[in-house]
Design an enzyme around this catalytic site. Structure first.
Site, PDB file in Angstrom:
ATOM      1  N   LEU A 126       8.415  -4.467   8.589  1.00 57.93           N
ATOM      2  CA  LEU A 126       8.369  -4.148   7.168  1.00 57.93           C
ATOM      3  C   LEU A 126       6.957  -3.807   6.730  1.00 57.93           C
ATOM      4  O   LEU A 126       5.978  -4.265   7.319  1.00 57.93           O
ATOM      5  CB  LEU A 126       8.926  -5.311   6.342  1.00 57.93           C
ATOM      6  CG  LEU A 126       8.208  -6.652   6.390  1.00 57.93           C
ATOM      7  CD1 LEU A 126       7.267  -6.832   5.223  1.00 57.93           C
ATOM      8  CD2 LEU A 126       9.231  -7.775   6.416  1.00 57.93           C
TER       9      LEU A 126
ATOM     10  N   ALA B 269      11.335   4.280   4.522  1.00 65.06           N
ATOM     11  CA  ALA B 269       9.947   4.019   4.121  1.00 65.06           C
ATOM     12  C   ALA B 269       9.073   5.240   4.382  1.00 65.06           C
ATOM     13  O   ALA B 269       8.233   5.602   3.554  1.00 65.06           O
ATOM     14  CB  ALA B 269       9.408   2.801   4.862  1.00 65.06           C
TER      15      ALA B 269
ATOM     16  N   TYR C   1      -1.835   8.958   4.690  1.00 69.05           N
ATOM     17  CA  TYR C   1      -1.398   7.566   4.855  1.00 69.05           C
ATOM     18  C   TYR C   1      -2.376   6.702   4.078  1.00 69.05           C
ATOM     19  O   TYR C   1      -3.258   6.063   4.631  1.00 69.05           O
ATOM     20  CB  TYR C   1      -1.394   7.204   6.338  1.00 69.05           C
ATOM     21  CG  TYR C   1      -0.602   5.963   6.705  1.00 69.05           C
ATOM     22  CD1 TYR C   1       0.789   5.985   6.730  1.00 69.05           C
ATOM     23  CD2 TYR C   1      -1.246   4.769   7.044  1.00 69.05           C
ATOM     24  CE1 TYR C   1       1.523   4.861   7.088  1.00 69.05           C
ATOM     25  CE2 TYR C   1      -0.519   3.642   7.414  1.00 69.05           C
ATOM     26  CZ  TYR C   1       0.853   3.700   7.426  1.00 69.05           C
ATOM     27  OH  TYR C   1       1.577   2.579   7.791  1.00 69.05           O
TER      28      TYR C   1
ATOM     29  N   TYR D 252       0.861   1.470  13.095  1.00 70.71           N
ATOM     30  CA  TYR D 252       0.744   2.931  13.091  1.00 70.71           C
ATOM     31  C   TYR D 252      -0.704   3.309  13.364  1.00 70.71           C
ATOM     32  O   TYR D 252      -1.630   2.640  12.911  1.00 70.71           O
ATOM     33  CB  TYR D 252       1.214   3.481  11.736  1.00 70.71           C
ATOM     34  CG  TYR D 252       1.269   4.988  11.667  1.00 70.71           C
ATOM     35  CD1 TYR D 252       1.879   5.722  12.683  1.00 70.71           C
ATOM     36  CD2 TYR D 252       0.723   5.671  10.591  1.00 70.71           C
ATOM     37  CE1 TYR D 252       1.921   7.105  12.628  1.00 70.71           C
ATOM     38  CE2 TYR D 252       0.764   7.053  10.520  1.00 70.71           C
ATOM     39  CZ  TYR D 252       1.366   7.761  11.548  1.00 70.71           C
ATOM     40  OH  TYR D 252       1.407   9.135  11.491  1.00 70.71           O
TER      41      TYR D 252
HETATM   42  P1  NAD Z   1      12.245   1.060   6.965  1.00 72.35           P
HETATM   43  O1  NAD Z   1      12.383   1.562   5.574  1.00 72.35           O
HETATM   44  O2  NAD Z   1      13.436   1.056   7.831  1.00 72.35           O
HETATM   45  O3  NAD Z   1      11.659  -0.413   7.012  1.00 72.35           O
HETATM   46  C1  NAD Z   1      10.798  -0.977   6.069  1.00 72.35           C
HETATM   47  C2  NAD Z   1      11.529  -2.178   5.504  1.00 72.35           C
HETATM   48  O4  NAD Z   1      10.624  -3.021   4.795  1.00 72.35           O
HETATM   49  C3  NAD Z   1      12.618  -1.791   4.513  1.00 72.35           C
HETATM   50  O5  NAD Z   1      13.848  -2.325   4.954  1.00 72.35           O
HETATM   51  C4  NAD Z   1      12.182  -2.470   3.227  1.00 72.35           C
HETATM   52  O6  NAD Z   1      13.274  -2.920   2.470  1.00 72.35           O
HETATM   53  C5  NAD Z   1      11.362  -3.624   3.775  1.00 72.35           C
HETATM   54  N1  NAD Z   1      10.427  -4.252   2.836  1.00 72.35           N
HETATM   55  C6  NAD Z   1       9.500  -3.663   2.048  1.00 72.35           C
HETATM   56  N2  NAD Z   1       8.844  -4.602   1.332  1.00 72.35           N
HETATM   57  C7  NAD Z   1       9.353  -5.804   1.691  1.00 72.35           C
HETATM   58  C8  NAD Z   1       9.096  -7.152   1.302  1.00 72.35           C
HETATM   59  N3  NAD Z   1       8.169  -7.441   0.394  1.00 72.35           N
HETATM   60  N4  NAD Z   1       9.815  -8.149   1.869  1.00 72.35           N
HETATM   61  C9  NAD Z   1      10.765  -7.868   2.792  1.00 72.35           C
HETATM   62  N5  NAD Z   1      11.060  -6.613   3.204  1.00 72.35           N
HETATM   63  C10 NAD Z   1      10.357  -5.597   2.648  1.00 72.35           C
HETATM   64  O7  NAD Z   1      11.060   1.936   7.591  1.00 72.35           O
HETATM   65  P2  NAD Z   1      10.354   1.909   9.020  1.00 72.35           P
HETATM   66  O8  NAD Z   1       9.535   3.148   9.017  1.00 72.35           O
HETATM   67  O9  NAD Z   1      11.301   1.670  10.112  1.00 72.35           O
HETATM   68  O10 NAD Z   1       9.343   0.687   8.909  1.00 72.35           O
HETATM   69  C11 NAD Z   1       9.349  -0.437   9.764  1.00 72.35           C
HETATM   70  C12 NAD Z   1       7.953  -0.685  10.298  1.00 72.35           C
HETATM   71  O11 NAD Z   1       7.593   0.390  11.174  1.00 72.35           O
HETATM   72  C13 NAD Z   1       6.865  -0.743   9.224  1.00 72.35           C
HETATM   73  O12 NAD Z   1       5.924  -1.737   9.553  1.00 72.35           O
HETATM   74  C14 NAD Z   1       6.233   0.625   9.345  1.00 72.35           C
HETATM   75  O13 NAD Z   1       4.904   0.655   8.863  1.00 72.35           O
HETATM   76  C15 NAD Z   1       6.296   0.810  10.829  1.00 72.35           C
HETATM   77  N6  NAD Z   1       6.064   2.186  11.325  1.00 72.35           N
HETATM   78  C16 NAD Z   1       6.824   3.221  10.885  1.00 72.35           C
HETATM   79  C17 NAD Z   1       6.575   4.515  11.345  1.00 72.35           C
HETATM   80  C18 NAD Z   1       7.421   5.682  10.876  1.00 72.35           C
HETATM   81  O14 NAD Z   1       7.041   6.830  11.093  1.00 72.35           O
HETATM   82  N7  NAD Z   1       8.571   5.450  10.273  1.00 72.35           N
HETATM   83  C19 NAD Z   1       5.542   4.742  12.268  1.00 72.35           C
HETATM   84  C20 NAD Z   1       4.784   3.658  12.719  1.00 72.35           C
HETATM   85  C21 NAD Z   1       5.048   2.389  12.225  1.00 72.35           C
END
Ligand code: NAD
Length: 286
Positions: free
Chosen positions: A121, A224, A182, A172
């Site tokens: 998250l 996200a 970002y 990331y």
């Molecule tokens: P996602 O939207 O599936 O996941 C993010 C989740 O965080 C959501 O379900 C949201 O409801 C939850 N969230 C936000 N604030 C919160 C809080 N205060 N308490 C509890 N939950 C909360 O998107 P994702 O991209 O799969 O993100 C998951 C992780 O992967 C994150 O750490 C993100 O930074 C990381 N990430 C994503 C990418 C990308 O390109 N999507 C790349 C590298 C890293």
């Protein structure tokens, strides 16, 4: 007995959390998830109505079972931290025990222990603003939701983690290389998360033999990521420039998480593991 995993940050079937849950389920783990309170209703309704059934399909033909969904807001450690306006908010008032400490207590009461803790998250209210235009409030909010939330989760879950357990977060590359777009302090938050991974690996390793690793994932069109606004550009950039010219699937990240959580990775801790088609090793675009 099979392993039990708690995955914080699953609210639909598009993100890394969901894919990690699937890979862990495929390797035999029991799945508990923590879902952000404002997203809880729609997630549970969609699950119940079968909206995710297609994406619940595991390699052996069975469907992933989520044993329990816990409401969670990882920016609050205990009820004393919750401001009045949040308490009064309809979406929050409809659920209970969603602070980190209370969720850990509930999981302990329900199941006694876990083996795997996943933090998937992040939130940065000013992510679309360059760092130079980011407010103190926005910056601290990004750190609170995206970095300290992990310290807090691990801190509260360690007492119920079996020795030899494994903990994983998602980071990331914007933490170490400039990724314009970002913003809002999110690059800073990921840098903190990676540094904390090392310190927490030491502390949790010494204390409970818990391993702590983070996966530096390539771009994925999650909910996200779509909110940041530049995800399609990042995916195209990776396709054009990474050593492996293919779109990254969330399952590839899920599989590495399953590896890191397994005994195959029993000597791996404190690392940042890249799952990005190799993009991080490039020095220039081609
Ligand atoms: P996602 O939207 O599936 O996941 C993010 C989740 O965080 C959501 O379900 C949201 O409801 C939850 N969230 C936000 N604030 C919160 C809080 N205060 N308490 C509890 N939950 C909360 O998107 P994702 O991209 O799969 O993100 C998951 C992780 O992967 C994150 O750490 C993100 O930074 C990381 N990430 C994503 C990418 C990308 O390109 N999507 C790349 C590298 C890293």
């Amino acid at each position: 007995r099979g392993k039990r995993a708690f995955i914080a940050g699953v609210a639909d079937d598009n993100g890394y959390g969901w894919a990690i849950a699937k890979s862990l389920a495929a390797s035999g783990a029991e799945i508990l998830v923590g879902t952000w309170v404002p997203a809880l209703n729609i997630f549970e309704t969609s699950l119940r109505r079968g909206k995710f059934d297609e994406s619940r399909l595991l390699p052996d033909g069975s469907l992933m079972e989520i044993t329990k969904v816990y409401p969670l807001d990882a920016v609050f450690d205990n009820p004393e931290d919750v401001p009045e306006d949040v308490k009064a908010n309809k979406r929050y008032a409809g659920s209970s025990k969603w602070t980190v400490q209370e969720v850990a207590e509930s999981v302990k009461q329900d199941y006694g222990s876990i083996d795997i803790l996943v933090h998937s998250l992040a939130n940065g209210p000013e992510v679309t603003k360059p760092l130079l235009e980011t407010s103190r409030k926005g910056y601290l909010a990004a750190i609170s939701a995206s970095s300290y939330s992990y310290v807090s989760l691990l801190r509260h879950f360690i007492p119920l983690m079996n020795p030899g357990g494994s903990s994983i977060s998602l980071t990331y590359i914007a933490s170490e290389r400039i990724i314009p777009g970002y913003g809002g302090g999110m690059s800073s938050a990921k840098a903190a998360l990676e540094s904390d991974t090392r310190v927490l690996a030491f502390e949790a390793g010494r204390k409970n033999r818990i391993r702590v690793n983070t996966i530096s994932a390539g771009p994925l069109r999650s909910r996200a990521a779509k909110a940041i606004g530049f995800i399609d550009t990042m995916i195209e950039y990776s396709l054009a420039n990474a050593p492996l010219q293919k779109e990254l699937s969330a399952d590839e990240v899920g599989n590495v998480a399953a590896f890191l959580a397994s005994p195959l990775a029993s000597a791996v801790t404190g690392t940042v593991m890249y799952v990005d088609n190799g993009l991080n090793v490039m020095g220039v675009g081609v």
